[in-house]
Design a protein around this motif. Structure first.
Motif, PDB file in Angstrom:
ATOM      1  N   ASN A 177     -39.166 -21.236 -14.367  1.00  0.00           N
ATOM      2  CA  ASN A 177     -38.018 -20.377 -14.661  1.00  0.00           C
ATOM      3  C   ASN A 177     -37.794 -19.293 -13.614  1.00  0.00           C
ATOM      4  O   ASN A 177     -36.789 -18.586 -13.657  1.00  0.00           O
ATOM      5  N   ARG A 178     -38.720 -19.162 -12.673  1.00  0.00           N
ATOM      6  CA  ARG A 178     -38.509 -18.212 -11.580  1.00  0.00           C
ATOM      7  C   ARG A 178     -37.363 -18.653 -10.682  1.00  0.00           C
ATOM      8  O   ARG A 178     -36.784 -17.854  -9.948  1.00  0.00           O
ATOM      9  N   ILE A 179     -37.031 -19.935 -10.734  1.00  0.00           N
ATOM     10  CA  ILE A 179     -35.915 -20.463  -9.946  1.00  0.00           C
ATOM     11  C   ILE A 179     -34.746 -20.698 -10.896  1.00  0.00           C
ATOM     12  O   ILE A 179     -34.841 -21.498 -11.832  1.00  0.00           O
ATOM     13  N   SER A 180     -33.649 -20.029 -10.670  1.00  0.00           N
ATOM     14  CA  SER A 180     -32.498 -20.122 -11.569  1.00  0.00           C
ATOM     15  C   SER A 180     -31.721 -21.414 -11.362  1.00  0.00           C
ATOM     16  O   SER A 180     -31.797 -22.044 -10.300  1.00  0.00           O
ATOM     17  N   GLU A 181     -30.975 -21.777 -12.359  1.00  0.00           N
ATOM     18  CA  GLU A 181     -30.164 -22.989 -12.286  1.00  0.00           C
ATOM     19  C   GLU A 181     -29.102 -22.917 -11.191  1.00  0.00           C
ATOM     20  O   GLU A 181     -28.860 -23.914 -10.498  1.00  0.00           O
ATOM     21  N   PRO A 182     -28.429 -21.756 -11.000  1.00  0.00           N
ATOM     22  CA  PRO A 182     -27.461 -21.688  -9.893  1.00  0.00           C
ATOM     23  C   PRO A 182     -28.084 -21.955  -8.525  1.00  0.00           C
ATOM     24  O   PRO A 182     -27.430 -22.527  -7.651  1.00  0.00           O
ATOM     25  N   LEU A 183     -29.356 -21.547  -8.310  1.00  0.00           N
ATOM     26  CA  LEU A 183     -30.010 -21.836  -7.035  1.00  0.00           C
ATOM     27  C   LEU A 183     -30.321 -23.321  -6.931  1.00  0.00           C
ATOM     28  O   LEU A 183     -30.105 -23.944  -5.880  1.00  0.00           O
ATOM     29  N   TYR A 184     -30.839 -23.902  -8.018  1.00  0.00           N
ATOM     30  CA  TYR A 184     -31.061 -25.353  -8.033  1.00  0.00           C
ATOM     31  C   TYR A 184     -29.767 -26.099  -7.705  1.00  0.00           C
ATOM     32  O   TYR A 184     -29.767 -27.120  -7.026  1.00  0.00           O
ATOM     33  N   ASP A 185     -28.643 -25.570  -8.205  1.00  0.00           N
ATOM     34  CA  ASP A 185     -27.344 -26.235  -8.045  1.00  0.00           C
ATOM     35  C   ASP A 185     -26.889 -26.265  -6.588  1.00  0.00           C
ATOM     36  O   ASP A 185     -26.008 -27.052  -6.238  1.00  0.00           O
ATOM     37  N   ARG A 186     -27.472 -25.416  -5.762  1.00  0.00           N
ATOM     38  CA  ARG A 186     -27.100 -25.384  -4.341  1.00  0.00           C
ATOM     39  C   ARG A 186     -28.043 -26.212  -3.476  1.00  0.00           C
ATOM     40  O   ARG A 186     -27.920 -26.220  -2.265  1.00  0.00           O
ATOM     41  N   ILE A 187     -28.983 -26.871  -4.109  1.00  0.00           N
ATOM     42  CA  ILE A 187     -29.915 -27.754  -3.398  1.00  0.00           C
ATOM     43  C   ILE A 187     -29.473 -29.193  -3.651  1.00  0.00           C
ATOM     44  O   ILE A 187     -29.503 -29.675  -4.784  1.00  0.00           O
ATOM     45  N   GLU A 188     -29.048 -29.881  -2.588  1.00  0.00           N
ATOM     46  CA  GLU A 188     -28.386 -31.182  -2.749  1.00  0.00           C
ATOM     47  C   GLU A 188     -29.353 -32.355  -2.850  1.00  0.00           C
ATOM     48  O   GLU A 188     -29.012 -33.395  -3.399  1.00  0.00           O
ATOM     49  N   ILE A 189     -30.565 -32.197  -2.300  1.00  0.00           N
ATOM     50  CA  ILE A 189     -31.539 -33.287  -2.323  1.00  0.00           C
ATOM     51  C   ILE A 189     -32.840 -32.767  -2.932  1.00  0.00           C
ATOM     52  O   ILE A 189     -33.390 -31.749  -2.487  1.00  0.00           O
ATOM     53  N   TYR A 190     -33.311 -33.464  -3.966  1.00  0.00           N
ATOM     54  CA  TYR A 190     -34.523 -33.057  -4.673  1.00  0.00           C
ATOM     55  C   TYR A 190     -35.401 -34.287  -4.878  1.00  0.00           C
ATOM     56  O   TYR A 190     -34.909 -35.379  -5.187  1.00  0.00           O
TER      57      TYR A 190
ATOM     58  N   PHE B   7     -27.298 -32.145   7.098  1.00  0.00           N
ATOM     59  CA  PHE B   7     -27.607 -30.722   6.936  1.00  0.00           C
ATOM     60  C   PHE B   7     -27.589 -30.311   5.465  1.00  0.00           C
ATOM     61  O   PHE B   7     -27.128 -29.233   5.096  1.00  0.00           O
ATOM     62  N   HIS B   8     -28.130 -31.193   4.617  1.00  0.00           N
ATOM     63  CA  HIS B   8     -28.168 -30.935   3.177  1.00  0.00           C
ATOM     64  C   HIS B   8     -29.432 -30.170   2.808  1.00  0.00           C
ATOM     65  O   HIS B   8     -30.528 -30.497   3.271  1.00  0.00           O
ATOM     66  N   ASN B   9     -29.300 -29.169   1.943  1.00  0.00           N
ATOM     67  CA  ASN B   9     -30.450 -28.419   1.452  1.00  0.00           C
ATOM     68  C   ASN B   9     -31.380 -29.355   0.680  1.00  0.00           C
ATOM     69  O   ASN B   9     -30.910 -30.233  -0.051  1.00  0.00           O
ATOM     70  N   ILE B  10     -32.693 -29.145   0.818  1.00  0.00           N
ATOM     71  CA  ILE B  10     -33.661 -30.092   0.259  1.00  0.00           C
ATOM     72  C   ILE B  10     -34.826 -29.356  -0.387  1.00  0.00           C
ATOM     73  O   ILE B  10     -35.234 -28.289   0.084  1.00  0.00           O
ATOM     74  N   LEU B  11     -35.334 -29.914  -1.482  1.00  0.00           N
ATOM     75  CA  LEU B  11     -36.490 -29.356  -2.183  1.00  0.00           C
ATOM     76  C   LEU B  11     -37.460 -30.476  -2.526  1.00  0.00           C
ATOM     77  O   LEU B  11     -37.090 -31.471  -3.151  1.00  0.00           O
ATOM     78  N   PHE B  12     -38.716 -30.319  -2.105  1.00  0.00           N
ATOM     79  CA  PHE B  12     -39.794 -31.229  -2.467  1.00  0.00           C
ATOM     80  C   PHE B  12     -40.685 -30.537  -3.499  1.00  0.00           C
ATOM     81  O   PHE B  12     -41.107 -29.397  -3.305  1.00  0.00           O
ATOM     82  N   GLU B  13     -40.982 -31.266  -4.575  1.00  0.00           N
ATOM     83  CA  GLU B  13     -41.909 -30.767  -5.594  1.00  0.00           C
ATOM     84  C   GLU B  13     -43.077 -31.741  -5.684  1.00  0.00           C
ATOM     85  O   GLU B  13     -42.873 -32.950  -5.793  1.00  0.00           O
ATOM     86  N   GLY B  14     -44.291 -31.227  -5.637  1.00  0.00           N
ATOM     87  CA  GLY B  14     -45.444 -32.109  -5.707  1.00  0.00           C
ATOM     88  C   GLY B  14     -46.748 -31.342  -5.612  1.00  0.00           C
ATOM     89  O   GLY B  14     -46.773 -30.159  -5.256  1.00  0.00           O
ATOM     90  N   SER B  15     -47.825 -32.022  -5.918  1.00  0.00           N
ATOM     91  CA  SER B  15     -49.149 -31.395  -5.895  1.00  0.00           C
ATOM     92  C   SER B  15     -49.556 -31.057  -4.462  1.00  0.00           C
ATOM     93  O   SER B  15     -49.059 -31.665  -3.506  1.00  0.00           O
TER      94      SER B  15
END
Length: 491
Positions: A379-392, A219-227
């Motif tokens: 920069n629309r996404i702050s570092e504290p929010l990134y810090d709460r995403i465990e899988i990138y 149940f880890h928060n996840i973010l995918f970045e890609g085209s």
């Protein structure tokens, strides 16, 4: 002066919803000599005031007496606003039994009345009973099938007001779940093996599928970045069907929200999946309202997934306010007349392009963005929010044809879930002591120094590493588990 004669005041227990939690309501009735009248006091809503006509028609259409007296119904406590047509039945019974010595004090009575006297289900009956968990309830037969799923509640169901002429309550047997399940420490966890969207449709992207597996298992928060077109949304959309099994309490909690939203209650052990559009307002995501506090998308996603596609395009205040519910697993909505707090135990999943045009990571298309545009976009996404995403993970085009089925992935998740004893590694307390072996601690120390990990980043890394170990049928974190977790850390 002659005193006005009156009958003994009757009391019937009922309830109303305040936000999405139930409050007990005592329906008191008084019958006095004087000009015939019918009044309901105690801050009843318009639907409750209109119940006078429904109740009168239902009684008269079924040859019951409607007393030619001054009838006063008080909904106590008088300072609590009440709403909902589920109060029709207790008000009607207080009139029907005004001359009979029938004691209903051990029951919670709920139900809407039709003009012909039929009893109808309402969206509020199931959440009210689930919230209060009374010992005995009198409800419409239409509500019985779903309410009988709630453990510890004796259900007595009626289909028509005529059945109350001679009060002979018949208990409805509790229904069990007929879904596949596993037992962990004597507790059942239910699941479906019907994968409506299957990972076998995703060709290649093995690393992204592995990240999705780890995210779902813990149940880890996840973010995918890609085209655009690399499969970000395709993979996240399939994660819902491989999420871990659900306990009875979780299924009931999910169905409580479904009932409040007006959805059909099915009791399927499938975790919710909410994907609001990026134009959604802060109130739509978190809840709000000018008169009373109402819940939003993040509450409806409780025990399941909340997916933000095109993450940087969400309003800035929505992204910033997301930090607290991801950290504390709850949201408090405060208004002048009401305050409600609700749980937000969610798996947050997000997808984003690497730049405004989306082609920065593409091997086939040229990026049209300037460095300043890319910087503003990210920069629309702050570092504290990134810090709460465990899988990138950064995803690129993949021409391979490798496939894995959702069933294969779900079997690994079941293994990890049993090792986690029905809990999620993402929810481990901050003072949890991780068990490491075979050089894992040395790797961790080097990672802290080389990457400048904060305490939260270090904790998130260890939680992901523990999930990797659980998938591999281990409880102790080994060197390779930590190295795998480091692969999915945002740099």
């Amino acid at each position: 002066m002659e005193k006005t004669a009156k009958t003994k005041t009757k009391k019937i227990n009922s309830a109303t919803l305040e936000g999405f939690e139930a409050q007990k309501v005592e329906v008191e009735s008084s019958f006095t000599k004087g000009l015939p009248g019918f009044a309901i006091v105690g801050l009843g809503s318009q639907a409750i005031q209109e119940s006078k006509e429904r109740i009168k028609s239902a009684l008269l259409n079924n040859d019951f007496e409607f007393p030619p007296l001054k009838i006063t119904i008080n909904l106590a406590p008088a300072d609590l606003p009440k709403s909902g047509s589920q109060l029709d039945l207790p008000i009607a019974l207080s009139i029907l039994y005004h001359k009979k010595n029938i004691d209903l004090s051990e029951y919670l009575v709920l139900g809407e009345l039709g003009l012909d006297g039929s009893l109808k289900d309402t969206n509020s009956i199931f959440p009210i009973i689930l919230s209060l968990k009374p010992k005995k309830v009198i409800i419409p037969l239409q509500s019985a099938e779903k309410v009988s799923k709630i453990p510890g509640v004796e259900v007595y169901a009626f289909s028509h007001i005529k059945e109350f002429e001679e009060f002979e309550p018949k208990k409805v047997e509790n229904n069990d779940f007929n879904y596949s399940h596993i037992k962990i420490e004597g507790k059942k966890y239910y699941y479906l093996e019907n994968f409506e969207l299957d990972f076998k449709d995703v060709l290649g992207q093995n690393q992204a599928k592995e990240a999705a597996l780890i995210s779902a298992a813990g149940f880890h928060n996840i973010l995918f970045e890609g085209s655009p077109g690399v499969g970000k949304s395709m993979i996240i959309g399939r994660m819902r069907y491989i999420l871990p099994p659900m306990s009875l309490e979780e299924i009931l909690e999910v169905e409580k929200y479904n009932s409040l939203e007006g959805k059909e209650v099915t009791f399927k052990p499938v975790r919710p999946f909410r994907s609001p559009h990026y134009s959604s307002t802060k109130a739509a995501i978190f809840g709000g309202g000018s008169r009373g506090a109402k819940i939003g998308e993040i509450a409806f996603a409780n025990k399941g997934m909340l997916f933000f596609d095109e993450l940087p395009h969400f309003q800035k205040d929505v992204l910033e306010n997301l930090r607290l519910p991801l950290q504390d697993k709850k949201v408090l909505i405060s208004r002048v007349n009401s305050k409600i707090e609700y749980e937000t135990d969610i798996l947050f999943a997000a997808a984003m392009n690497p730049c405004p045009c989306g082609n920065l990571l593409s091997t086939n298309k040229e990026c049209r963005c300037t460095e300043l545009e890319i910087k503003r976009y990210k920069n629309r996404i702050s570092e504290p929010l990134y810090d709460r995403i465990e899988i990138y993970l950064q995803m690129t085009e993949d021409d391979s044809k490798d496939t894995v089925s959702s069933k294969e992935m779900f079997e690994k998740i079941l293994t990890a879930f049993e090792i986690q004893k029905g809990e999620f590694n993402a929810n481990l307390p901050e003072n949890y002591k991780f068990d490491m072996k075979n050089g894992a601690y040395e790797i961790l120390k080097k990672a802290i120094v080389n990457f400048g990990l904060s305490k939260r980043s270090e904790f998130n890394l260890l939680k992901v590493a523990k999930t990797v170990a659980n998938i591999n049928k281990r409880n102790k974190i080994q060197k390779e588990d930590l190295l795998k977790a480091l692969q999915f850390r945002r740099r």
